[in-house]
Write an enzyme that holds these catalytic residues in place. Structure first.
Site, short mmCIF file in Angstrom:
data_model
loop_
_atom_site.label_atom_id
_atom_site.label_comp_id
_atom_site.label_asym_id
_atom_site.label_seq_id
_atom_site.Cartn_x
_atom_site.Cartn_y
_atom_site.Cartn_z
CD GLU A 148 37.67 16.83 40.63
OE1 GLU A 148 38.01 17.74 41.43
OE2 GLU A 148 38.35 15.79 40.45
CG LEU A 149 32.66 22.95 44.10
CD1 LEU A 149 31.31 22.25 44.03
CD2 LEU A 149 32.99 23.30 45.56
CB CYS A 201 43.39 47.69 44.94
SG CYS A 201 44.40 46.25 44.81
CG HIS A 231 36.11 46.31 41.27
ND1 HIS A 231 36.62 47.44 41.87
CD2 HIS A 231 36.94 45.31 41.60
CE1 HIS A 231 37.71 47.12 42.54
NE2 HIS A 231 37.92 45.82 42.39
#
Ligand code: GLN
Ligand code: ZN
Length: 774
Positions: free
Chosen positions: A27-28, A659, A710
């Site tokens: 839910e959070l 990585c 990224h």
């Protein structure tokens, strides 16, 4: 309120130290992400968070837990909460010194006008915290409405007295990093302590009787000066306010710091007896019970999902009881906060019953804690049924044919020294591989995955719902793979990959195909912020039923004349990102996985794949917290990689990938893995990282990532040429491969094509330059 009964002298208490935040159904996550997408308001987010907090408190109260935590909840991260609490807001966020609102809070975590703060692993867990940044002249300031006090009051409003949890001042400083001029963050302690004194005073005024201060760093290697800081700080904090301090340590044993910890004038001290059971012997043998404090015994595993062995734990508790002369000085607790285990096993309706019967998630651990507490306080007769059920479940676990596979054990026993070695040393292999592959200098490749676009994710979801037939789904994956192979040919990449479109997660994909792994529906644990992971559960001996990746790899190779890489996840990474069985050493489980991967490697070779990559991104994060345990870990981790990799002929090339950018302290282990080629993340460190490889005269080939995956930013040819030239200053040009930092799964298609076009061009330019050394 604690009942009179439990406050009474002579009784042990129970505690949880912390409870999962994310909610039974995440839910959070949903609420926070909806707020980020502007689909719910701030009020709605706060309302949802309050609902969750109440649910967590209620569950713990109804389980009968005495010390119920508050402020262990967070909208993003508790270390960031602590920074906000004490006003440690880095300058670049332009804080005006007023109240820190939600948007500034999230901006620090996720970036906005300025980049986010760094994030790193919380000790050796898969939880990541936001790294606080300190400057030498930091002005700490206690928040005008401190979260620990708000949440304490909120719980009290529901009739639940809680113990606010706050990260301790020394661990907080140790977890942060110095910005600007180099200085030791611990030098800020004198400025920081008044914030804590103030906070404790206000908590006491609000009616809190206890505060839990978490100091996991006290269980790591500490200097004498640092221990002195602990003594001074906790003497001051104890004197600051009429509130009892519950000091916790976890994830490691106190070892040399045990005497110091016992001497601190706090009201209760927590020890992790799951991770470091040996510290109990040390405690009982060499120390008297510190009459001035309660000892909290972390006996229920807060880091793993197995049922507790209640009888064994009771024996342990009784030993402590004997030593301490009663129960009034004891607390029964999990080894650490329950944050790191999933919420509720009862939600797992599809789990195999035998497997389920061996497990306990956070809610189930509450009952275990209560059962142990009751047994201690009222005698085992009071919980005879629970103990009998537990004994039966454990006996089944010990003998279950679903868990124990004699063939796996026998095969492992047969593994000999020769199985850990390739047939010939690297130089011989390199010649054989070159004769076969005929690659140019600076060969180009990628790390494996290509963009997993919206259409793939949609099709997968439809397939799982049953709205798309298996045939249609497979056809789509084939089309994607074929297009990916064509694209790489057009781009002129030398060593191709199939794109990994059929995989969601690099560990789950293998776990789902191996014996000994179970998968949950809702077994989520928080990784960072709203991000959760659902680790597979390795419950039994690991065996490969049938080839796992061969079909996709063979298909991809059939589409091209160029060499195709078979892509596998390595044994250490599979181990590291799963819940691992606790009834045998991790090392044994890892070797079993290694054998399964070895079979896959051999089958890929058989299927005609000339190159096989075994990814080990988690090798470094498996390092034990105490330095002296590193050698042992690295020895078996490297062994497992070699066991997986060494079944092939000389002319088959083994790659590995990691990585991260920290190799200095594990360089000899990296070399000992003896992969023919290792690809690593380097672009962001400007090739500095290669120093380690240069210094150790790393013998095999290396692909230092030439661009950061990224970010959606497309790197220029010149930038990458420049990085490659830098790499040539440190390594022989003949050793170098050209590839991105990591897989391209999360990138868009357009930027990927552009970046790879530039990367191939950069390699071409390097081939033209005659002398690389500057
Ligand atoms: N082969 C994987 C990929 O390309 C490697 C991912 C990783 O290193 N985490 O996605
Ligand atoms: Zn990677």
């Amino acid at each position: 309120m604690w009942t009179n009964e439990r406050q009474a002298i002579g009784l042990a208490w129970s505690a949880t130290l912390g409870f999962p935040r994310i909610g039974a159904r995440r839910e959070l996550k949903r609420a926070v992400e909806a707020y980020w997408n502007h689909s719910i308001s701030r009020e709605q987010l706060l309302e949802e968070a309050a609902k969750l907090r109440l649910e967590r408190w209620t569950i713990q109260r109804d389980s009968g837990i005495d010390l119920i935590p508050s402020n262990d909840f967070s909208l993003y991260d508790h270390v960031l909460d602590t920074a906000v609490l004490v006003g440690a807001i880095p300058e670049q966020f332009g804080w005006d010194g007023g109240d820190i609102d939600l948007d500034l809070y999230f901006a620090m975590a996720r970036g906005g006008a300025v980049p986010a703060l760094e994030m790193t692993k919380w000790f050796d867990t898969n939880y990541h915290y936001i790294v606080p940044e300190f400057t030498a002249h930091m002005n700490f300031r206690l928040a005008s409405s401190p979260k620990p006090i708000d949440e304490f009051r909120e719980a009290l409003g529901h009739g639940i007295e809680t113990v606010p949890v706050v990260l301790g001042p020394i661990t907080f400083l140790l977890l942060g990093k110095a910005k600007g001029t180099k200085f030791d963050p611990l030098s800020l302690l004198p400025q920081l302590l008044p914030m804590y004194e103030d906070l404790l005073t206000k908590l006491a005024e609000a009616g809190a009787r206890w505060v839990q201060l978490d100091e996991p760093c006290l269980a790591l290697d500490r200097t004498e000066e640092e221990l002195e800081l602990y003594r001074n700080a906790y003497t001051r904090l104890t004197a600051a306010a009429p509130i009892s301090i519950f000091l916790t340590t976890y994830f490691a044993g106190l070892r040399d710091n045990l005497a110091t910890a016992l001497s601190l004038p706090v009201a209760a001290l927590h020890l992790d007896l799951v991770r470091a059971p040996e510290q109990l012997d040390e405690l009982l043998a060499n120390h008297a019970h510190p009459g001035d404090k309660r000892l909290s015994l972390g006996v229920v595993d807060g880091r793993n999902v197995w049922k507790n062995d209640l009888e064994q734990t009771l024996q342990l508790l009784e030993r402590v009881e004997l030593w301490s002369g009663g129960n009034e000085n004891l607390i029964v607790a999990p080894s650490c906060s329950l944050l790191h285990v999933p919420w509720d096993l009862d939600a797992e309706t599809d789990l195999d019953a035998d497997v389920k019967d061996t497990l306990a998630f956070a809610k189930q651990k509450l009952s275990e804690i209560r059962t142990l507490q009751t047994a201690l306080n009222e005698g085992t007769d009071q919980v005879a049924q629970a103990i009998a059920d537990n004994r039966r479940a454990l006996a089944r676990r010990r003998s279950s044919p679903r868990i124990h596979n004699p063939e796996v054990t026998a095969r492992l026993a047969r593994v000999g020294e020769g199985d850990y070695h390739r047939r010939s040393p690297f130089p011989v292999r390199k010649r054989a591989q070159q004769a076969r592959l005929k690659l140019p200098k600076f060969p180009t490749t990628t790390i494996g995955s290509f963009p997993q676009t919206e259409d793939i994710r949609k099709a997968r979801a439809a397939f799982r719902r049953g709205d798309l037939s298996e045939a249609a789904y497979t056809q789509m994956l084939k089309d994607k793979t074929a297009a990916c192979v064509r694209l790489q040919e057009q781009l002129g990449i030398d060593v191709l990959v199939h794109g990994e479109f059929e995989r969601t997660d690099m560990v789950e994909y293998f776990g789902e195909q191996l014996d000994g792994f179970a998968h949950t529906r809702n077994g989520w644990v928080q990784s960072y912020g709203s991000r959760c992971v659902k680790p597979p559960i390795i419950y039994g001996d690991v065996a490969r039923k049938r080839p796992m990746t061969v079909e996709w790899s063979r298909f991809a190779q059939s589409l091209t004349e160029r060499p195709m890489k078979g892509m596998l996840t390595g044994p250490v990474t599979i181990l590291q990102w799963s819940f691992v069985r606790d009834d045998q050493p991790r090392e044994t489980t890892c070797r079993q996985i290694a054998l399964a991967i070895r079979d896959e490697v051999v089958d890929l070779e058989e299927a005609g794949l000339p190159i096989i990559q075994i990814d080990e991104p988690a090798l470094r994060e498996g390092l034990p917290l105490h330095r002296e345990a590193w050698t042992d870990y690295l020895a078996w981790a490297v062994d497992c990689f070699r066991l997986a990799a060494s079944g092939v002929r000389d002319e088959t090339q083994i790659h590995t990938h990691m990585c991260y950018a920290q190799f200095n302290d594990i360089m000899s282990a990296i070399a000992a893995m003896d992969a023919d080629v290792i690809s690593i993340e380097t672009s962001r460190s400007d090739m500095e990282l290669l120093e380690a490889f240069q210094a150790s005269a790393y013998p095999n080939d290396i692909g230092p990532g030439v661009y950061d995956i990224h970010s959606p930013r497309v790197p220029t040819v010149a930038e990458m040429v420049n990085l490659l030239k830098r790499a040539c200053e440190r390594l022989a040009p003949e050793q170098l491969w050209v590839n991105p930092d990591c897989g391209l799964k999360t990138r868009g298609e357009k930027e990927t094509v552009e970046a790879l076009t530039a990367m191939v061009e950069a390699a071409r330019q390097m081939r033209k330059v005659s002398s690389y050394r500057t």
